[in-house]
Design an enzyme around this catalytic site. Structure first.
Site, PDB file in Angstrom:
ATOM      1  N   CYS A 133      23.858  38.117   0.375  1.00 47.81           N
ATOM      2  CA  CYS A 133      23.539  38.852   1.471  1.00 47.81           C
ATOM      3  C   CYS A 133      22.263  38.123   2.390  1.00 47.81           C
ATOM      4  O   CYS A 133      21.211  38.103   1.889  1.00 47.81           O
ATOM      5  CB  CYS A 133      22.964  40.228   1.026  1.00 47.81           C
ATOM      6  SG  CYS A 133      22.373  41.154   2.123  1.00 47.81           S
ATOM      7  N   CYS A 136      19.366  40.600   3.257  1.00 52.11           N
ATOM      8  CA  CYS A 136      18.746  40.971   2.066  1.00 52.11           C
ATOM      9  C   CYS A 136      17.627  39.674   1.814  1.00 52.11           C
ATOM     10  O   CYS A 136      16.587  39.805   1.454  1.00 52.11           O
ATOM     11  CB  CYS A 136      19.333  41.243   0.824  1.00 52.11           C
ATOM     12  SG  CYS A 136      20.708  42.245   1.007  1.00 52.11           S
ATOM     13  N   ASP A 137      18.268  38.435   1.892  1.00 47.86           N
ATOM     14  CA  ASP A 137      17.486  37.368   1.394  1.00 47.86           C
ATOM     15  C   ASP A 137      17.201  36.263   2.372  1.00 47.86           C
ATOM     16  O   ASP A 137      16.483  35.135   2.064  1.00 47.86           O
ATOM     17  CB  ASP A 137      18.329  36.752   0.260  1.00 47.86           C
ATOM     18  CG  ASP A 137      18.426  37.898  -1.029  1.00 47.86           C
ATOM     19  OD1 ASP A 137      17.824  38.451  -1.441  1.00 47.86           O
ATOM     20  OD2 ASP A 137      19.509  37.469  -1.770  1.00 47.86           O
TER      21      ASP A 137
END
Length: 305
Positions: A133, A136-137
């Site tokens: 993701c 997200c990261d």
């Protein structure tokens, strides 16, 4: 006494939430049971640009608005993982990790999860350079070199997003050309810090405690090449999570519930909607269409009883 609902929806992605929305508008009591993330996979999308009426909206904002709309209409949202579904004399019993639920009809909108690369040490390096993701990261790799694995819409969206954070982004596609929408391909082509390698696969992950690079296999020549990157973002599709419901409907060889636009399954009273079922196009707009179809089919089923 345990409360019984007219309809239980398993999964709170766009399909499940839309199903709840339509079922509540039809006057049915509804519980939506989500195992992980209200809003589903769409919450990880940095930008949706192909949904009617919205020129651009983030996946998380889209999901939040849909969830709020569903709750305002009176649907009950519950966090639990459904591990088994049982047919009763009247309706169905859903067994979760934290509780059990009864309903007259069930809509399976379980969606899908990120497909892994299937490489050695992938599990150990997940969270240590191997990611699924970008939203997200991506921030963890600010100013570093990364790679995106895949060539579809998600991969190209990830590349655009990461290009604003990372020093360089290499897109690795196993096919002769990219398969994402032309508008996304054009965007990627204009980014100076993004390069594309086609006809190549990731043969190995390098590094022990953290990812230090990858070994690429060029399929046309058979040559191998090592690429030093601090992180990779796998965007090679999704896989369904339907094992707990296999007794109620046949699954295809990839694990998707065999169903069409009517959203029917092999079991009367059980319906399938969204990415968990067999379909040619998996987009947010087709997911919400499935949700509406499944809800109306479930309401008709209940009204006939």
């Amino acid at each position: 006494m345990k409360e019984r609902y007219d309809i239980a929806v398993v999964g709170a992605g766009p399909a499940g939430l839309t199903a709840a929305l339509y079922a509540r508008r039809a006057g049915k009591t509804v519980i939506v049971i989500e195992k992980e993330n209200f809003g589903g996979q769409i919450t990880y999308s940095p930008k949706i640009e192909n949904y009617p009426t919205a020129v651009a909206i983030s996946g998380s904002e889209f999901a939040e608005k849909l969830m709020e709309q569903t709750e305002l209409l009176g649907a009950v949202l519950e966090m639990d993982r459904i591990t088994a579904l049982e047919k009763q004399t009247e309706g169905f019993l859903l067994r979760g990790e934290y509780g059990t639920y009864e309903a007259g009809a069930v809509i399976l909108a379980t969606g899908s999860r990120h497909r892994t690369l299937g490489l050695a040490h992938e599990a150990e390096l997940t969270g240590h350079g191997v990611c699924y993701c970008a939203v997200c990261d991506g921030a963890f790799f600010k100013g570093q070199d990364v790679a995106v694995i895949g060539g579809g819409n998600t991969a190209l969206q990830d590349a655009v997003f990461l290009s604003e954070l990372c020093s360089s982004v290499t897109v690795i596609q196993n096919l002769p050309e990219l398969t994402g929408d032309p508008v996304l391909q054009e965007k990627v082509g204009k980014l100076e810090n993004v390069s594309v390698i086609c006809n190549a696969t990731v043969a190995a992950l390098l590094g022990e405690k953290a990812l230090t690079g990858i070994r690429i296999l060029h399929q046309d020549t058979g040559a191998e090449e090592e690429l030093a990157v601090a992180g990779i973002f796998a965007a090679i599709g999704q896989q369904p999570d339907n094992e707990a419901f296999a007794a109620f409907s046949a699954l295809d060889q990839s694990g998707y519930i065999i169903s069409d636009e009517r959203c029917l399954t092999d079991t009367e009273g059980v319906f399938a909607a969204g990415d968990c079922r067999t379909k040619q196009i998996r987009q947010v707009v087709t997911a919400v269409a499935d949700g509406a179809s499944a809800a109306l089919a479930a309401c008709r089923y209940l009204d006939r009883k």
